[in-house]
Design a protein around this motif. Structure first.
Motif, PDB file in Angstrom:
ATOM      1  N   GLN A  43      41.032  30.330  52.529  1.00 26.83           N
ATOM      2  CA  GLN A  43      41.678  31.088  52.106  1.00 26.83           C
ATOM      3  C   GLN A  43      41.402  31.078  50.448  1.00 26.83           C
ATOM      4  N   VAL A  44      41.509  32.349  50.055  1.00 25.84           N
ATOM      5  CA  VAL A  44      41.360  32.500  48.623  1.00 25.84           C
ATOM      6  C   VAL A  44      42.311  33.389  48.222  1.00 25.84           C
ATOM      7  N   GLN A  45      43.071  33.358  46.857  1.00 25.11           N
ATOM      8  CA  GLN A  45      44.191  34.125  46.352  1.00 25.11           C
ATOM      9  C   GLN A  45      43.648  34.627  44.914  1.00 25.11           C
ATOM     10  N   LEU A  46      43.649  35.871  44.993  1.00 30.17           N
ATOM     11  CA  LEU A  46      42.977  36.548  43.628  1.00 30.17           C
ATOM     12  C   LEU A  46      43.911  37.263  42.815  1.00 30.17           C
ATOM     13  N   VAL A  47      43.936  36.958  41.492  1.00 27.47           N
ATOM     14  CA  VAL A  47      44.959  37.618  40.478  1.00 27.47           C
ATOM     15  C   VAL A  47      44.268  38.218  39.549  1.00 27.47           C
ATOM     16  N   GLU A  48      44.147  39.578  39.342  1.00 29.56           N
ATOM     17  CA  GLU A  48      43.410  40.274  38.296  1.00 29.56           C
ATOM     18  C   GLU A  48      44.468  40.398  36.906  1.00 29.56           C
ATOM     19  N   SER A  49      43.655  40.427  35.664  1.00 29.85           N
ATOM     20  CA  SER A  49      44.377  40.632  34.239  1.00 29.85           C
ATOM     21  C   SER A  49      43.327  41.372  33.512  1.00 29.85           C
ATOM     22  N   GLY A  50      44.031  41.769  32.407  1.00 31.81           N
ATOM     23  CA  GLY A  50      43.071  42.170  31.456  1.00 31.81           C
ATOM     24  C   GLY A  50      43.068  43.781  31.479  1.00 31.81           C
ATOM     25  N   GLY A  51      43.882  44.370  32.182  1.00 35.19           N
ATOM     26  CA  GLY A  51      43.899  45.927  32.106  1.00 35.19           C
ATOM     27  C   GLY A  51      44.696  46.463  30.943  1.00 35.19           C
ATOM     28  N   GLY A  52      44.558  47.801  30.829  1.00 37.99           N
ATOM     29  CA  GLY A  52      45.413  48.367  29.707  1.00 37.99           C
ATOM     30  C   GLY A  52      45.077  49.799  29.332  1.00 37.99           C
ATOM     31  N   LEU A  53      45.578  50.289  28.320  1.00 40.77           N
ATOM     32  CA  LEU A  53      45.302  51.775  27.808  1.00 40.77           C
ATOM     33  C   LEU A  53      44.146  51.797  26.610  1.00 40.77           C
ATOM     34  N   VAL A  54      43.108  52.105  26.549  1.00 41.81           N
ATOM     35  CA  VAL A  54      42.209  52.057  25.717  1.00 41.81           C
ATOM     36  C   VAL A  54      41.558  53.666  25.434  1.00 41.81           C
ATOM     37  N   GLN A  55      41.171  53.774  24.206  1.00 38.15           N
ATOM     38  CA  GLN A  55      40.563  55.016  24.044  1.00 38.15           C
ATOM     39  C   GLN A  55      39.096  55.186  24.459  1.00 38.15           C
ATOM     40  N   ALA A  56      38.636  56.328  24.675  1.00 41.13           N
ATOM     41  CA  ALA A  56      37.033  56.434  25.198  1.00 41.13           C
ATOM     42  C   ALA A  56      36.103  55.830  24.127  1.00 41.13           C
ATOM     43  N   GLY A  57      35.291  54.986  24.529  1.00 43.57           N
ATOM     44  CA  GLY A  57      34.247  54.427  23.790  1.00 43.57           C
ATOM     45  C   GLY A  57      34.841  53.031  23.469  1.00 43.57           C
ATOM     46  N   ARG A  86      32.884  47.663  50.919  1.00 44.44           N
ATOM     47  CA  ARG A  86      34.084  46.973  50.605  1.00 44.44           C
ATOM     48  C   ARG A  86      34.611  45.958  52.251  1.00 44.44           C
ATOM     49  N   ARG A  87      33.876  46.671  53.320  1.00 44.66           N
ATOM     50  CA  ARG A  87      33.955  45.757  54.460  1.00 44.66           C
ATOM     51  C   ARG A  87      33.612  44.468  54.526  1.00 44.66           C
ATOM     52  N   VAL A  88      32.690  44.022  53.667  1.00 46.53           N
ATOM     53  CA  VAL A  88      32.182  42.568  53.764  1.00 46.53           C
ATOM     54  C   VAL A  88      33.302  41.647  52.944  1.00 46.53           C
ATOM     55  N   TYR A  89      34.303  42.222  52.319  1.00 48.21           N
ATOM     56  CA  TYR A  89      35.117  41.342  51.496  1.00 48.21           C
ATOM     57  C   TYR A  89      36.285  41.231  52.243  1.00 48.21           C
ATOM     58  N   ASP A  90      36.562  39.705  52.421  1.00 43.72           N
ATOM     59  CA  ASP A  90      37.882  39.502  53.134  1.00 43.72           C
ATOM     60  C   ASP A  90      39.084  39.059  52.299  1.00 43.72           C
ATOM     61  N   TYR A  91      38.978  39.109  51.122  1.00 42.37           N
ATOM     62  CA  TYR A  91      40.225  38.799  50.130  1.00 42.37           C
ATOM     63  C   TYR A  91      40.204  39.594  49.131  1.00 42.37           C
ATOM     64  N   TRP A  92      41.426  40.234  48.898  1.00 43.60           N
ATOM     65  CA  TRP A  92      41.439  41.181  47.993  1.00 43.60           C
ATOM     66  C   TRP A  92      42.827  40.714  46.703  1.00 43.60           C
ATOM     67  N   GLY A  93      42.787  41.287  45.496  1.00 46.86           N
ATOM     68  CA  GLY A  93      43.742  41.142  44.536  1.00 46.86           C
ATOM     69  C   GLY A  93      44.568  42.437  44.580  1.00 46.86           C
ATOM     70  N   GLN A  94      45.700  42.332  43.992  1.00 45.48           N
ATOM     71  CA  GLN A  94      46.409  43.451  43.688  1.00 45.48           C
ATOM     72  C   GLN A  94      45.963  44.578  42.865  1.00 45.48           C
ATOM     73  N   GLY A  95      45.267  44.074  41.933  1.00 49.81           N
ATOM     74  CA  GLY A  95      44.602  45.283  40.896  1.00 49.81           C
ATOM     75  C   GLY A  95      45.193  45.203  39.661  1.00 49.81           C
ATOM     76  N   THR A  96      44.590  45.607  38.599  1.00 51.69           N
ATOM     77  CA  THR A  96      44.917  46.046  37.355  1.00 51.69           C
ATOM     78  C   THR A  96      44.587  47.194  37.022  1.00 51.69           C
ATOM     79  N   GLN A  97      45.574  48.133  36.216  1.00 54.43           N
ATOM     80  CA  GLN A  97      45.315  49.423  35.859  1.00 54.43           C
ATOM     81  C   GLN A  97      44.564  49.348  34.685  1.00 54.43           C
ATOM     82  N   VAL A  98      43.382  50.257  34.505  1.00 55.42           N
ATOM     83  CA  VAL A  98      42.816  50.709  33.404  1.00 55.42           C
ATOM     84  C   VAL A  98      42.857  52.108  33.159  1.00 55.42           C
ATOM     85  N   THR A  99      43.238  52.620  31.880  1.00 58.07           N
ATOM     86  CA  THR A  99      43.484  54.040  31.598  1.00 58.07           C
ATOM     87  C   THR A  99      42.756  54.154  30.296  1.00 58.07           C
TER      88      THR A  99
END
Length: 128
Positions: A1-15, A112-125
């Motif tokens: 079993q693997v638990q995954l937690v993402e971080s680091g997303g946010g709002l950034v300007q182009a470039g 994506r079908r070969v991956y068994d474990y997924w995190g909840q995701g982090t928003q990048v804008t």
């Protein structure tokens, strides 16, 4: 079993740049790791993958030269460095873990079908 937690997303300007992190708990090795993204109304899209026992990496064509995937097995971490961001990179980014012993190459690790474990995701804008 693997638990995954993402971080680091946010709002950034182009470039601009962002660095996403994925922290894994449980048994981290020997899992291959990948980043996927999904925009509203779109299917989940492969972004990048890294092997647990090989320097091989795989990238979506549109992010080659701008994004870089890496992992630190000692820390159970996977990273996605994103540079020269574009508005079309806006999405929820998720990391995934899998052990695709039965296939190889880009066609395998981008599926994506070969991956068994997924995190909840982090928003990048990315604003224009």
């Amino acid at each position: 079993q693997v638990q995954l937690v993402e971080s680091g997303g946010g709002l950034v300007q182009a470039g601009g740049s962002l660095r996403l992190s994925c922290a894994a708990s449980g048994t981290f090795m020997p899992y291959d790791m990948a980043w996927f993204r999904q925009s509203p109304g779109e299917e989940r899209e492969f972004v990048a993958a890294t092997r647990w026992n090989s320097p091989d990496t795989y990238y979506l064509d549109s992010v080659k030269g701008r994004f870089s995937v890496s992992r630190d097995n000692a820390k159970n971490m996977v990273y996605l460095q994103m540079n020269s961001l574009r508005p079309e990179d806006t999405a929820v980014y998720s990391c995934a873990a899998g052990r695709p012993d039965y296939c190889s190459g880009y066609g395998c690790y981008s599926n994506r079908r070969v991956y068994d474990y997924w995190g909840q995701g982090t928003q990048v804008t990315v604003s224009s």
